[in-house]
Design a protein around this motif. Structure first.
Motif, short mmCIF file in Angstrom:
data_model
loop_
_atom_site.label_atom_id
_atom_site.label_comp_id
_atom_site.label_asym_id
_atom_site.label_seq_id
_atom_site.Cartn_x
_atom_site.Cartn_y
_atom_site.Cartn_z
N UNK A 58 0.82 -1.22 0.00
CA UNK A 58 0.00 0.00 0.00
C UNK A 58 0.86 1.27 0.00
N UNK A 59 1.86 1.33 0.88
CA UNK A 59 2.67 2.55 1.00
C UNK A 59 3.81 2.61 -0.01
N UNK A 60 4.09 1.47 -0.66
CA UNK A 60 5.21 1.38 -1.62
C UNK A 60 6.53 1.77 -0.95
N UNK A 61 6.70 1.37 0.29
CA UNK A 61 7.91 1.73 1.03
C UNK A 61 9.13 1.06 0.40
N UNK A 62 10.26 1.76 0.44
CA UNK A 62 11.50 1.21 -0.11
C UNK A 62 12.68 1.73 0.71
N UNK A 63 13.89 1.33 0.35
CA UNK A 63 15.08 1.64 1.15
C UNK A 63 15.41 3.13 1.18
N UNK A 64 14.82 3.92 0.32
CA UNK A 64 15.08 5.37 0.31
C UNK A 64 14.15 6.13 1.25
N UNK A 65 13.20 5.43 1.86
CA UNK A 65 12.24 6.10 2.74
C UNK A 65 12.80 6.28 4.14
N UNK A 66 12.37 7.40 4.76
CA UNK A 66 12.60 7.66 6.18
C UNK A 66 11.24 7.77 6.84
N UNK A 67 11.05 7.05 7.95
CA UNK A 67 9.75 7.09 8.62
C UNK A 67 9.82 7.86 9.93
N UNK A 68 8.74 8.57 10.23
CA UNK A 68 8.60 9.26 11.52
C UNK A 68 7.17 9.07 11.97
N UNK A 69 7.00 8.57 13.19
CA UNK A 69 5.68 8.25 13.71
C UNK A 69 5.38 9.01 14.99
N UNK A 70 4.21 9.65 15.02
CA UNK A 70 3.74 10.30 16.25
C UNK A 70 3.33 9.23 17.26
N UNK A 71 2.70 8.16 16.78
CA UNK A 71 2.35 7.04 17.66
C UNK A 71 3.64 6.36 18.12
N UNK A 72 3.72 6.06 19.39
CA UNK A 72 4.95 5.53 19.98
C UNK A 72 5.15 4.05 19.67
N UNK A 73 6.39 3.60 19.90
CA UNK A 73 6.76 2.23 19.56
C UNK A 73 6.00 1.19 20.38
N UNK A 74 5.45 1.56 21.53
CA UNK A 74 4.74 0.56 22.33
C UNK A 74 3.35 0.26 21.77
N UNK A 75 2.85 1.09 20.85
CA UNK A 75 1.61 0.78 20.15
C UNK A 75 1.89 -0.16 18.98
N UNK A 76 0.93 -1.01 18.63
CA UNK A 76 1.09 -1.83 17.43
C UNK A 76 1.28 -0.92 16.22
N UNK A 77 0.49 0.14 16.12
CA UNK A 77 0.58 1.09 15.01
C UNK A 77 1.98 1.72 14.96
N UNK A 78 2.45 2.20 16.09
CA UNK A 78 3.76 2.85 16.14
C UNK A 78 4.92 1.89 15.92
N UNK A 79 4.77 0.65 16.36
CA UNK A 79 5.84 -0.34 16.21
C UNK A 79 6.12 -0.61 14.73
N UNK A 80 5.05 -0.71 13.95
CA UNK A 80 5.22 -0.88 12.51
C UNK A 80 5.76 0.38 11.87
N UNK A 81 5.08 1.50 12.12
CA UNK A 81 5.45 2.78 11.51
C UNK A 81 6.87 3.19 11.82
N UNK A 82 7.17 3.16 13.13
CA UNK A 82 8.39 3.79 13.63
C UNK A 82 9.61 2.90 13.65
N UNK A 83 9.43 1.61 13.33
CA UNK A 83 10.57 0.70 13.40
C UNK A 83 10.55 -0.35 12.28
#
Length: 521
Positions: free
Chosen positions: A206-231
């Motif tokens: 869906x996001x077409x993420x690749x090695x050139x992407x940098x991610x930044x997440x407002x949701x923290x790593x302890x959330x399931x959402x943030x764990x995927x987004x931010x790490x």
């Protein structure tokens, strides 16, 4: 997408796939983590993950032993998360906004042998230390005190090479605690193959993420959402992550984006709305690096979606996920997103909308959403009856009310139970009500979710006061503060409405659906 892309070998370890793999692919000197003024390479991540795994083993942590992670977003979280998994132990990322009694429950329920905790959060653990039945080691990110270990000192003496435990794709990899409508949080058990599934189908598909992407997440790593987004998403493809321990106030979030230039920005509706309130933000901050915004946690109001596109020229893909499925399973698509719509099913997942008896409903008929996909958790730890109700064969019962149109677009209607999702975090109305009842002026009360001026849901309390109590604005503010100080601050009711009598059933149960009707009228 061909399912054969996701075939797993008989022996598979998520830490090896997300960390070692990047070095094997020649990215050892590439920046994996941007954190404050540090730039940490994949090789450094691998070495510190290995040192952490070896250090945990030296403390007697073994296969399937749990390690609670109570840290702000920082490199040490990454080292401990993957370091524990690499040796076959089970890390448990944990909400940093709870109170000591919550940590007492989580540590005893999980039977964690060790906790890795940020220095600022250590007092909450020490307060309940004498009542912890299984905890053997407290490892502090920051200054240690007597009876605790310093994280950096602990791992520094160990080898930068670590043998990977002989785990399978179906071994327990990590837990995430999910709140329920009543009772205590549930330990949601995820397996070693689960996050790869989310990365392949959602992040890449869906996001077409690749090695050139940098991610930044407002949701923290302890959330399931943030764990995927931010790490995990970025590590899966060899991209980079931006970690920030600061509070996600709108100006701060803008400054992080301006400084580190993420290409993918993951927010929640509350954060997007708050950022829109900053005057002249486009004159102070630079969001030109962001190719896509992503939102989940609660439904994104169409007005926020439109204003972001008008102000920044950035499309926000709204979606829905859950702790039990691990990440987003229904999402809008790039170039096709719609306001006030959750989108279509993510490839790799199936969805159906059912009536109260479990019968599938046709398009246009509202009902409860059920989801099927191979990132679904194995079970709730030690909660057999709740597991049976939620995990029905290959299907997960979300409790969310949805309607699907003829084109396959899903629109959120509300919760099928009484839970409130405020700022992307589940809030139990029963817990808030029980706290309100502790105030001497309160006779009885009912708590529901209500929309604020921007359409975002927050807790609202209807309160019957005791006879002779003078109700004024000062008292209402005092009660809000009382709740804020008694339980986790984000759970306090944003509005308190005095009421003479609560609507109840013949058996005396509060009819929250009537309160919801009042709150939304």
């Amino acid at each position: 997408m061909n399912l054969s892309q996701l075939s797993f070998p008989e022996k598979f370890n998520a830490a090896e796939r997300f960390v070692d793999w990047n070095v094997q692919q020649g990215r050892g000197e590439k920046v994996a983590i941007y954190y404050k003024d540090e730039e940490i390479t994949y090789r450094q991540v691998l070495e510190n993950v290995n040192r952490t795994g070896n250090a945990l083993k030296s403390l007697g942590i073994d296969l399937e032993d749990r390690v609670l992670l109570l840290t702000f977003d920082c490199p040490e979280f990454v080292y401990a998360f993957f370091g524990a998994m690499k040796i076959g132990a089970v890390p448990i990322p944990t909400n940093t906004m709870l109170i000591p009694d919550d940590y007492l429950y989580l540590l005893n329920d999980s039977r964690a042998k060790a906790v890795v905790v940020s220095e600022e959060l250590l007092p909450g653990i020490l307060k309940v230390k004498d009542d912890l039945m299984f905890l053997e080691n407290i490892i502090v990110v920051g200054k240690a005190v007597e009876g605790t270990l310093n994280f950096a000192e602990l791992i520094s003496g160990f080898s930068a090479e670590c043998e990977t435990a002989p785990t399978s794709p179906d071994d327990a990899a990590f837990w995430l605690y999910s709140s329920g409508t009543t009772g205590f949080p549930k330990g949601t058990v995820h397996l070693h193959h689960d996050m790869s599934y989310c990365c392949e189908y959602y992040a890449k598909g869906i996001l077409k993420i690749n090695e050139n992407d940098r991610t930044y997440s407002v949701a923290r790593l302890f959330f399931a959402y943030g764990l995927g987004n931010g790490l995990c998403f970025a590590f899966y493809v060899g991209g980079s992550i931006i970690l920030d321990p600061g509070r996600p106030q709108p100006e701060h979030v803008y400054s992080i984006i301006t400084k580190y230039k993420p290409t993918l920005f993951f927010g929640v509706p509350t954060s997007y709305n708050a950022m829109l309130q900053v005057k002249d933000a486009e004159k102070k901050y630079d969001l030109s690096s962001v190719r896509l915004g992503i939102s989940a946690g609660e439904a994104l109001p169409g007005t926020v979606w439109k204003q972001w596109k008008e102000r920044w020229g950035i499309e926000i893909l709204d979606g829905i996920g859950s702790t039990e499925i691990l990440h987003i399973y229904i999402s809008n698509r790039i170039g096709e997103s719609k306001p006030d719509c959750t989108g279509k099913i993510v490839p790799g997942y199936e969805a159906k909308i059912v009536d109260p008896d479990g019968n599938a409903l046709p398009p246009g008929e509202p009902g409860i959403l059920m989801i099927k996909g191979d990132s679904t958790a194995a079970c709730y730890w030690n909660k057999h009856e709740k597991t049976k109700k939620a995990f029905q064969g290959e299907w997960f019962y979300t409790g969310d009310q949805y309607v699907m149109d003829e084109e396959g677009y899903f629109t959120y209607i509300g919760r099928g139970d009484d839970m409130i999702k405020a700022g992307g975090i589940w809030v139990s109305p029963v817990e808030v009500e029980n706290t309100l009842m502790q105030h001497p002026a309160v006779l009885e009360c009912g708590v529901v979710g209500a929309p604020d001026d921007d359409g975002l849901i927050k807790p609202k309390a209807y309160v019957v006061f005791k006879e002779g109590i003078e109700v004024n604005d000062e008292l209402l503010e005092e009660i809000k503060l009382f709740v804020k100080k008694t339980i986790a601050p984000y759970k306090f009711p944003r509005w308190i409405e005095p009421i003479n009598e609560l609507p109840k059933t013949a058996t005396g149960k509060i009819q929250r659906f009537k309160l919801r009707q009042m709150a939304n009228s």
